[in-house]
Design an enzyme around this catalytic site. Structure first.
Site, mmCIF file in Angstrom:
data_model
loop_
_atom_site.group_PDB
_atom_site.id
_atom_site.type_symbol
_atom_site.label_atom_id
_atom_site.label_comp_id
_atom_site.label_asym_id
_atom_site.label_seq_id
_atom_site.Cartn_x
_atom_site.Cartn_y
_atom_site.Cartn_z
ATOM 1 N N GLY A 10 -32.942 37.138 -28.927
ATOM 2 C CA GLY A 10 -31.481 36.713 -29.452
ATOM 3 C C GLY A 10 -31.055 35.421 -29.511
ATOM 4 O O GLY A 10 -31.904 34.921 -28.332
ATOM 5 N N PHE A 11 -29.967 35.292 -29.675
ATOM 6 C CA PHE A 11 -29.384 34.095 -29.321
ATOM 7 C C PHE A 11 -29.217 33.534 -27.912
ATOM 8 O O PHE A 11 -29.870 32.913 -27.407
ATOM 9 C CB PHE A 11 -28.000 33.695 -30.067
ATOM 10 C CG PHE A 11 -26.911 32.905 -29.655
ATOM 11 C CD1 PHE A 11 -27.547 31.422 -29.625
ATOM 12 C CD2 PHE A 11 -25.729 33.048 -29.173
ATOM 13 C CE1 PHE A 11 -26.458 30.465 -29.050
ATOM 14 C CE2 PHE A 11 -24.803 32.295 -28.676
ATOM 15 C CZ PHE A 11 -25.322 30.957 -28.851
ATOM 16 N N LEU A 76 -29.384 42.557 -22.616
ATOM 17 C CA LEU A 76 -28.490 41.695 -23.875
ATOM 18 C C LEU A 76 -28.714 42.503 -25.138
ATOM 19 O O LEU A 76 -28.203 42.155 -25.897
ATOM 20 C CB LEU A 76 -29.003 40.437 -23.720
ATOM 21 C CG LEU A 76 -29.019 39.658 -22.263
ATOM 22 C CD1 LEU A 76 -29.524 38.110 -22.752
ATOM 23 C CD2 LEU A 76 -27.786 39.580 -21.917
ATOM 24 N N TYR A 149 -16.725 49.000 -31.449
ATOM 25 C CA TYR A 149 -17.493 47.833 -30.802
ATOM 26 C C TYR A 149 -17.053 47.796 -29.272
ATOM 27 O O TYR A 149 -17.759 47.977 -28.363
ATOM 28 C CB TYR A 149 -17.484 46.682 -31.431
ATOM 29 C CG TYR A 149 -18.303 45.473 -30.722
ATOM 30 C CD1 TYR A 149 -19.481 45.666 -30.422
ATOM 31 C CD2 TYR A 149 -17.582 44.409 -30.275
ATOM 32 C CE1 TYR A 149 -20.233 44.731 -29.894
ATOM 33 C CE2 TYR A 149 -18.390 43.140 -30.051
ATOM 34 C CZ TYR A 149 -19.668 43.443 -29.599
ATOM 35 O OH TYR A 149 -20.291 42.493 -28.892
ATOM 36 N N LYS A 153 -18.685 49.172 -25.668
ATOM 37 C CA LYS A 153 -19.063 48.275 -24.375
ATOM 38 C C LYS A 153 -18.116 48.785 -23.249
ATOM 39 O O LYS A 153 -18.726 48.607 -22.084
ATOM 40 C CB LYS A 153 -18.676 47.067 -24.781
ATOM 41 C CG LYS A 153 -19.692 46.385 -25.837
ATOM 42 C CD LYS A 153 -21.065 46.220 -25.165
ATOM 43 C CE LYS A 153 -22.013 45.569 -25.952
ATOM 44 N NZ LYS A 153 -23.255 45.016 -25.065
#
Ligand code: UDP
Length: 329
Positions: A10-11, A76, A149, A153
């Site tokens: 990922g980024f 991540l 979301y 988390k």
């Protein structure tokens, strides 16, 4: 260190992999390429201290082996961004909650250090000039998908703290504020890559709402430095840290700044939230981190301001368009 990065294609994960390799560490990446991309780690292939597996974190057998190899697990892998949760809530919730359960269960067996990536979204509608780690979290009703979301988390954070408290697993939790840099894709709504690409290709720059909402943006290299600093600091175990920047800009000003910097002919258009996301979508007006906790513990200080970050991202996106042979305005 010997690091396993879930979501390493990922980024942020790919920048973390690169930074660790540059320090001389060993890196394993697991990524299912759901939102990550093999291109992000293509330049690392063949590196003698780098290995990657294309699989999901739900494959316990593979994950057990990888966790065994590592001293530290940077978790991540997650469904990222509010756009995804609005479009695919089932997958997002499963990814974020079950994935973290697998990582923590396996890490607990061998007492491996785990870094959990949470998000500034957990602060929800909190209305304060700076968000501190001990502040209340203020979410909207469950009828609004956006809050799922943050809720997923928050469960991750509770799980992480529970594994530390009950089982002694060193878990460090970071709440990442808006992070930007090369390789970030605009596909999942992220505003900076979207604006830069729109400006460079001469398409309308799409400001959602009236653009008066404000954000602070942090360079991915600064975020990666913070993650590494925290897992190397024993006092960080069991704790939550904001990671971000305190230079603030409205989204409307951001659009104007990107247009100016790219000398783009694009017009700036305003799109109602219900069209951009869903009916009744609630956006955060402001979101700024209190950084005193992480500064005190590891001396964290962001190194780049927004101007410098945008210059670098614009240069990266220009090169990307040129390499792909695509026209730019
Ligand atoms: N945004 C926008 N135009 C876009 C994408 C996003 O105006 O094309 C706005 C979005 O509504 C939010 C801000 O930019 O107010 C930051 O959005 P992003 O998805 O990057 O991160 P968020 O802060 O929502 O996590």
């Amino acid at each position: 260190m010997r690091a396993l990065i879930t979501g390493g294609a990922g980024f942020i994960g790919s920048h973390l992999a690169e930074a660790l390799l540059n320090r001389g560490d060993r890196v394993w990446v697991i990524d299912d390429l759901s939102t990550g991309s093999i291109e992000n780690i293509a330049h690392l292939k063949g590196h003698p201290r780098f290995e990657y597996v294309i699989d999901t974190v739900f494959n316990r057998a593979v994950m057990a082996e990888l966790v065994d190899l590592a001293d530290v697990v940077f978790h991540l892998a997650a469904a990222v961004g509010v756009r995804l949760i609005v479009e695919d809530p089932v997958w997002t919730l499963e990814q974020n909650v079950k994935g973290t359960e697998v990582v923590l269960e396996l890490a607990a067996k061998k007492k491996k250090t785990v870094l959990l990536a949470s998000t500034s979204e957990v602060y929800g509608k909190l209305d304060k000039p700076l968000f501190g780690e001990e502040d209340d979290l203020v979410l909207g009703p469950t009828s609004k998908a956006r809050w799922a979301y943050a809720a997923s988390k928050i469960i991750d954070e509770f799980l992480g703290r529970a594994y530390w408290k009950q089982k002694g697993v060193p878990v460090v939790i970071v709440r990442l504020f808006n992070t930007i840099g090369p390789r970030q894709t605009g596909r999942y709504g992220m505003v900076v890559p979207r604006f830069v690409r729109q400006a460079l290709s001469g398409e309308p720059i799409t400001v959602y709402g009236d653009g008066s909402q404000r954000r602070s943006f942090t360079w991915v290299g600064d975020v990666v430095g913070a993650l590494i600093g925290l897992v190397e600091c024993p006092a960080a175990a069991g704790e939550v840290f904001n990671v971000g920047h305190t230079e603030e800009i409205s989204i409307r000003e951001l659009a104007e700044l990107v247009k100016r910097k790219t000398e783009s002919p694009s017009e700036i258009v305003f799109i109602p939230y219900e069209q951009a996301y869903e009916a009744g979508f609630e956006d955060m007006r402001r979101r700024l981190p209190d950084l005193s906790k992480i500064s005190r513990l590891i001396g964290y200080r962001p190194t780049l301001n927004l101007d410098e970050m945008l210059d670098r991202i614009i240069e990266y996106e220009r090169r990307r368009l040129d390499d792909a042979g695509l026209p730019r305005k």
